[in-house]
Design an enzyme around this catalytic site. Structure first.
Site, mmCIF file in Angstrom:
data_model
loop_
_atom_site.group_PDB
_atom_site.id
_atom_site.type_symbol
_atom_site.label_atom_id
_atom_site.label_comp_id
_atom_site.label_asym_id
_atom_site.label_seq_id
_atom_site.Cartn_x
_atom_site.Cartn_y
_atom_site.Cartn_z
ATOM 1 N N SER A 573 0.862 -1.185 0.000
ATOM 2 C CA SER A 573 0.000 0.000 0.000
ATOM 3 C C SER A 573 0.900 1.236 0.000
ATOM 4 O O SER A 573 2.055 1.178 0.444
ATOM 5 C CB SER A 573 -0.887 0.015 1.245
ATOM 6 O OG SER A 573 -1.504 1.264 1.428
ATOM 7 N N TYR A 586 -1.775 -0.581 10.723
ATOM 8 C CA TYR A 586 -1.842 -0.898 9.295
ATOM 9 C C TYR A 586 -0.585 -0.431 8.566
ATOM 10 O O TYR A 586 0.028 -1.182 7.801
ATOM 11 C CB TYR A 586 -3.085 -0.237 8.692
ATOM 12 C CG TYR A 586 -3.270 -0.462 7.212
ATOM 13 C CD1 TYR A 586 -3.707 -1.689 6.715
ATOM 14 C CD2 TYR A 586 -3.020 0.560 6.299
ATOM 15 C CE1 TYR A 586 -3.888 -1.889 5.357
ATOM 16 C CE2 TYR A 586 -3.200 0.377 4.939
ATOM 17 C CZ TYR A 586 -3.632 -0.853 4.473
ATOM 18 O OH TYR A 586 -3.815 -1.055 3.127
#
Length: 696
Positions: A573, A586
């Site tokens: 990501s 995350y």
């Protein structure tokens, strides 16, 4: 009465609504629906029909016959060649003899009716010159068992009482067509002919009658074989017992990647495992090695399976798998040398170059059969053909002595120039043909889009996901679009080591190994640092860091064992490069993925294993991550409604574009393919432009 007889599937009500061409298709599909009648792509059917000539408007007789490369079980009307019968008859005056069979095939296109583009098969003359309106040429196990017996002519007379004739082996072509014409016209009482070492012809002047003739002859042969073989030891009796299923899977999952790696030098191989009752009976028998050396008989069989199989020297009683593996290089070299010797003994001045000398069929006592070919469907079908060969050997040995085709005859079929021309007409392989790709998180938007993109380029796909229900839906979507052989699936929780180990082994069992690893399983969470619980932190690390590690470790071991290189693509990501507020768990886990990919790149480079990262951003559509709390949390962070979030991300991007699952799939394909053959340890952002995420 045998319980193994072919059923009459003809439905008069359905047939009454069909045209004559449709009736031919109907008969063909019914016959081809049972592999005991003929294998996939084997055999052919025909009808001589009255049609209006588009040039003259006059009625003319047209031969409808299965075209080259078709399959009678699944073909539609477009699968038939159509030829003027009178022109086919005129070709007989041009026929100079058997040594010119190949040249005669060039005349067949001149006989085409109505500009039909379906190429005519070499079997066309066999149908054209029989004086009957409807003809079936089939490869039934029961009849080939008779045809491949040492005294097949006498057996044919004993079984069918003069109802069926017999012809000696001859390669298909115009001379065999003339032989069939002669025996049928001189013996008008015959309903068909057994072709030595090949198969069966049946005929009639009515569509349904032809179908019933085929069924009745096959069933009569089956009943006779069962009666004669009752009480006799099959294949000389049992030598080994089948080992338990779990143990069989262990043996196969170790052997298949090794075999694949050692036999893919000329062409990447895809594997198939078959442990049906017929296979196990054969591989466990006393006569396994003796019969395997004789090779197959029917040309359709050995064209798919090579002239003979490879018998793996596994002893299920001793469980000597390590010894088998240690000697595998030598054993395969011996097989290749034997095949090269066969080629040298039999080649003609104009023979094509020797093809891949590696085996197609591998027989393993106590375990089953492996088959390897350029793609999964071809490997599976090759195995099915060898099951038919097993049935033939069993039937022949129960009443007589099985005999294979003479070596030279077999070679002349395998290296027939017409077969070579057919191979040369095959389309160029797609960029990922022969590749096996696993996709974790395969039921989600990015995962399924990636699977489809890779499948479009010819890859076989193993979908993995923790959600069993959506996984089944995703697999069905793939197989509906790309065919039943394209994909396999297995439920896997990336946080469970045992699950991951089992899933990676599944790749070997399903397709023979592994080439591409797409680590895409994921979650997303959002919480301020002081509200991030240890449970939430550990959940992110467990799935996005530890889970990716477990998949990478097990897949790396398989790639290394296979010794064919490979590609790993980590779906991280932009948060792995640039932190976001309220997402510490995350972001840290995604950064770990990127670093893990770099470590894999370092260790994998000497082995030809590449590792790269794709960083998506804001892929909302189709993503399971964005269907729950994460979407609400991100919308709240920006003080937006969830409906406005996608537009927010589009406006935030430099290019003012939405990022879709298909965009990520395209980047993954780039790293998985040879388009990026000289890239490893790299990162590709797919975020429509996000300046803080520029790599440094």
């Amino acid at each position: 009465m045998s319980t193994n007889l072919l059923a009459n599937l003809w439905n008069d009500a359905d047939a009454s609504l069909m045209s004559e061409p449709e009736l031919l298709q109907y008969r063909s599909n019914l016959l081809g629906s049972d592999m005991r009648v003929t294998n996939y792509g084997g055999g052919n059917t025909s009808a001589k029909l009255q049609m209006d000539d588009p040039l003259t408007g006059q009625t003319t007789t047209v031969l409808w016959v299965k075209g080259s490369g078709g399959d009678i079980g699944s073909m539609g009307l477009a699968g038939f060649s159509t030829l003027y019968l009178d022109k086919l008859n005129q070709l007989l005056s041009l026929y100079p003899g058997v040594e010119f069979e190949d040249e005669m095939v060039a005349y067949l296109p001149h006989c085409t009716f109505n500009l039909n583009s379906r190429a005519a098969s070499i079997d066309t003359p066999l149908h054209a010159y029989l004086p009957y309106l409807h003809v079936d040429h089939l490869h039934p196990d029961a009849v080939i068992a008779i045809a491949a017996s040492k005294n097949s002519q006498q057996l044919t007379e004993d079984i069918f009482n003069g109802e069926i004739g017999w012809l000696p082996w001859r390669r298909p072509g115009f001379q065999l067509g003339m032989d069939l014409h002669k025996i049928a016209t001189e013996n008008p009482h015959l309903k068909g002919v057994v072709l030595e070492s090949h198969g069966l012809f049946t005929w009639a002047n009515d569509n349904k009658e032809c179908y019933l003739n085929s069924l009745n002859i096959i069933n009569k042969a089956q009943i006779w074989l069962e009666q004669q073989g009752a009480g006799k030891a099959v294949f000389g009796g049992k030598r080994f017992n089948t080992i338990p299923e779990d143990k069989r899977r262990q043996v196969v999952s170790r052997l298949m990647p090794l075999i694949r790696g050692k036999t893919s030098e000329k062409q990447r191989q895809i594997g198939h495992f078959n442990a049906c009752d017929e296979v196990l009976q054969f591989v466990n028998s006393m006569d396994l090695e003796r019969l395997a050396k004789l090779g197959t008989s029917c040309p359709d069989h050995f064209l798919r399976t090579k002239i003979r199989p490879f018998v793996v020297a596994y002893d299920p009683q001793k469980d000597n798998l390590d010894e088998v593996i240690e000697s595998l290089d030598r054993s395969l070299a011996d097989y290749r040398d034997d095949y090269a010797g066969y080629y040298q003994r039999c080649k003609r001045d104009n023979s094509p170059a020797m093809r891949d000398p590696n085996p197609v069929i591998y027989l393993i006592p106590g375990v089953g059969m492996l088959s390897f070919a350029k793609d999964k469907a071809t490997a599976r079908i090759a195995g099915e053909f060898y099951v038919n060969a097993i049935n033939v050997m069993r039937g022949a040995n129960s009443v007589s002595e099985y005999v294979g085709l003479p070596e030279q005859e077999a070679f002349d079929i395998e290296y027939w120039l017409l077969e070579e021309a057919k191979l040369q007409r095959m389309p160029k392989p797609k960029s990922l043909a022969g590749h096996i790709a696993l996709v974790t998180g395969g039921a989600g938007g990015i995962g399924l889009a990636t699977a489809k993109r890779l499948a479009t380029e010819g890859a076989n796909i193993v979908l993995m996901d923790i959600d069993e229900e959506t996984l089944a839906v995703a697999k069905n979507e793939l197989t509906n679009e790309f065919g039943k052989d394209c994909a396999s699936s297995i439920k896997m929780d990336v946080t469970h080591e045992e699950d991951v180990v089992r899933a990676i082994k599944h790749c070997a069992l399903a397709f023979g190994g592994l080439d591409i690893v797409v680590s895409n399983a994921g979650i997303a969470s959002s919480a301020p640092l002081e509200e991030t619980s240890l449970e939430l932190w550990n959940k992110n690390q467990s799935i996005l860091s530890t889970g990716y590690f477990l998949v990478a470790r097990e897949a790396f071991a398989l790639l290394k064992q296979q010794n064919m290189g490979g590609n790993m693509v980590f779906i991280a990501s932009k948060n792995g490069l640039v932190a976001s507020a309220n997402a510490s768990a995350y972001c840290v886990a995604k950064a770990a993925e990127i670093q893990l990919s770099r470590c894999v790149a370092l260790e994998g480079a000497p082995l030809g294993i590449r590792s790269n990262v794709v960083n998506p951003d804001a892929v909302l559509r189709g993503s399971k991550i964005w269907t729950g709390k994460w979407k609400e949390e991100r919308a709240s962070a920006y003080q937006l409604s969830t409906d406005d979030l996608e537009e927010h991300y589009r406006q935030r991007s430099m290019l003012k574009l939405n990022v879709l699952p298909e965009d990520i799939a395209e980047a993954i394909y780039f790293f998985a393919s040879d388009a990026s053959a000289k890239s490893t340890g790299n990162i590709l952002n797919v975020d429509a432009g996000h300046a803080p995420s520029f790599t440094r």
